[in-house]
Scaffold this active site. Sequence first.
Site, PDB file in Angstrom:
ATOM      1  N   ASP A  86       1.568  -1.302  -0.060  1.00  0.00           N
ATOM      2  CA  ASP A  86       0.111   0.285   0.322  1.00  0.00           C
ATOM      3  C   ASP A  86       1.329   0.940  -0.432  1.00  0.00           C
ATOM      4  O   ASP A  86       0.417   2.297  -0.117  1.00  0.00           O
ATOM      5  CB  ASP A  86      -0.607   0.147   1.578  1.00  0.00           C
ATOM      6  N   ASP A 155       6.329  -5.141   7.107  1.00  0.00           N
ATOM      7  CA  ASP A 155       4.294  -5.130   6.790  1.00  0.00           C
ATOM      8  C   ASP A 155       4.383  -5.531   6.202  1.00  0.00           C
ATOM      9  O   ASP A 155       3.660  -5.757   5.224  1.00  0.00           O
ATOM     10  CB  ASP A 155       4.914  -3.419   6.111  1.00  0.00           C
ATOM     11  N   THR A 157       0.340  -9.388   5.626  1.00  0.00           N
ATOM     12  CA  THR A 157      -0.871  -9.558   6.229  1.00  0.00           C
ATOM     13  C   THR A 157      -0.359 -10.289   7.104  1.00  0.00           C
ATOM     14  O   THR A 157       0.492 -10.709   7.938  1.00  0.00           O
ATOM     15  CB  THR A 157      -1.410 -10.278   4.705  1.00  0.00           C
ATOM     16  N   PRO A 162      -0.084 -15.894   1.416  1.00  0.00           N
ATOM     17  CA  PRO A 162       1.210 -15.584   1.150  1.00  0.00           C
ATOM     18  C   PRO A 162       1.498 -14.784   2.239  1.00  0.00           C
ATOM     19  O   PRO A 162       2.563 -14.715   2.004  1.00  0.00           O
ATOM     20  CB  PRO A 162       0.877 -14.314   0.036  1.00  0.00           C
TER      21      PRO A 162
HETATM   22  N1  SPD Z   1      -4.806  -7.850  10.882  1.00  0.00           N
HETATM   23  C1  SPD Z   1      -4.403  -6.848   9.968  1.00  0.00           C
HETATM   24  C2  SPD Z   1      -2.642  -6.380  10.349  1.00  0.00           C
HETATM   25  C3  SPD Z   1      -2.456  -6.147   9.373  1.00  0.00           C
HETATM   26  C4  SPD Z   1      -1.285  -5.794   9.356  1.00  0.00           C
HETATM   27  N2  SPD Z   1      -0.267  -5.358   7.632  1.00  0.00           N
HETATM   28  C5  SPD Z   1      -0.926  -3.738   7.195  1.00  0.00           C
HETATM   29  C6  SPD Z   1      -0.659  -3.577   6.461  1.00  0.00           C
HETATM   30  C7  SPD Z   1      -0.681  -1.994   6.272  1.00  0.00           C
HETATM   31  N3  SPD Z   1       0.827  -1.441   5.623  1.00  0.00           N
END
Ligand code: SPD
Length: 283
Positions: A86, A155, A157, A162
């Site tokens: 993002d 950073d 998910t 993935p």
């Molecule tokens: N449960 C949400 C976890 C999100 C972590 N990553 C967010 C990406 C923002 N750059």
Amino acid sequence: MELWFTEHHSEWAKFSIKVERQLYSGRSEFQRIDVYETSEFGRILAIDGFIMLTERDEFIYHEMITHVPMAVHPNVRKVLVIGAGDGGTVRELSRYPAIERIDMVEIDELVVEVCKKYLPQTASRFDDVRVRLHFEDGLKFVRRKSDEYDLIIVDSTDPIGPGEGLFTKEFYGNCFKALKNDGIMVNQHESPFYEGDRANMQRAHRRIVESFPISKVYQAHIPTYPSGHWLFGFASKKYHPIKDLNADAWNLLGIKTRYYNTKLHVGAFALPTYVEEYLRDVE
Ligand code: SPD
């Protein structure tokens, strides 16, 4: 008819936001990507049904994942960012003139394309000449690196799909190897509150503790993440996140932030007792 986005925070708890309209929905070879327009939180990016960011509260996450290590390490020149399609983390890093190079490794090129089109608030600095985008698996990229980076920011998910490989012992070991001898790794560390997130948080902490001599955890309040209570890991070869904080030097940079400040930096490492216990259980 009303349209609502709902994320399951546990088997028995859900979090919903009223959606004005859906701006994008697509599927890459890795995951489903959705962008919604909402009145309360602005635009929302969801991946596989989980909120990655909202325009209203993303500053908290991106400031905390970036400025905490930047205020500790005295000489960050080369940074590796893993995930972060993002662009929010790159945006914050690009505010430091002393950084010479930012390698960003994102497995899914479609995330970057969608964010450039629909989330210009975060995807605003990919054109910085110091940024190199690598569309590949962060796990494989970091395996090839040795003694190269001052700072690695993971950073990712959540550890499903993935993002799973970015929570493994092998990955943390390779990050250690990829860092210079005074390097720092910061990662998004999940939440201590709901059982599923807590288990992921403890597993990550145990593996990081096994890989780095200094391993601390800090927190932030992020309203749209499960329970609103989110953690970050600070793993380091040399610098301590509080004893080595150089508050005066960071304040002299004059970087304007909305959440992070050097007083909060110290406070963010003071964790609730139940969280300390969860961490201690796996150390
Ligand atoms: N449960 C949400 C976890 C999100 C972590 N990553 C967010 C990406 C923002 N750059």
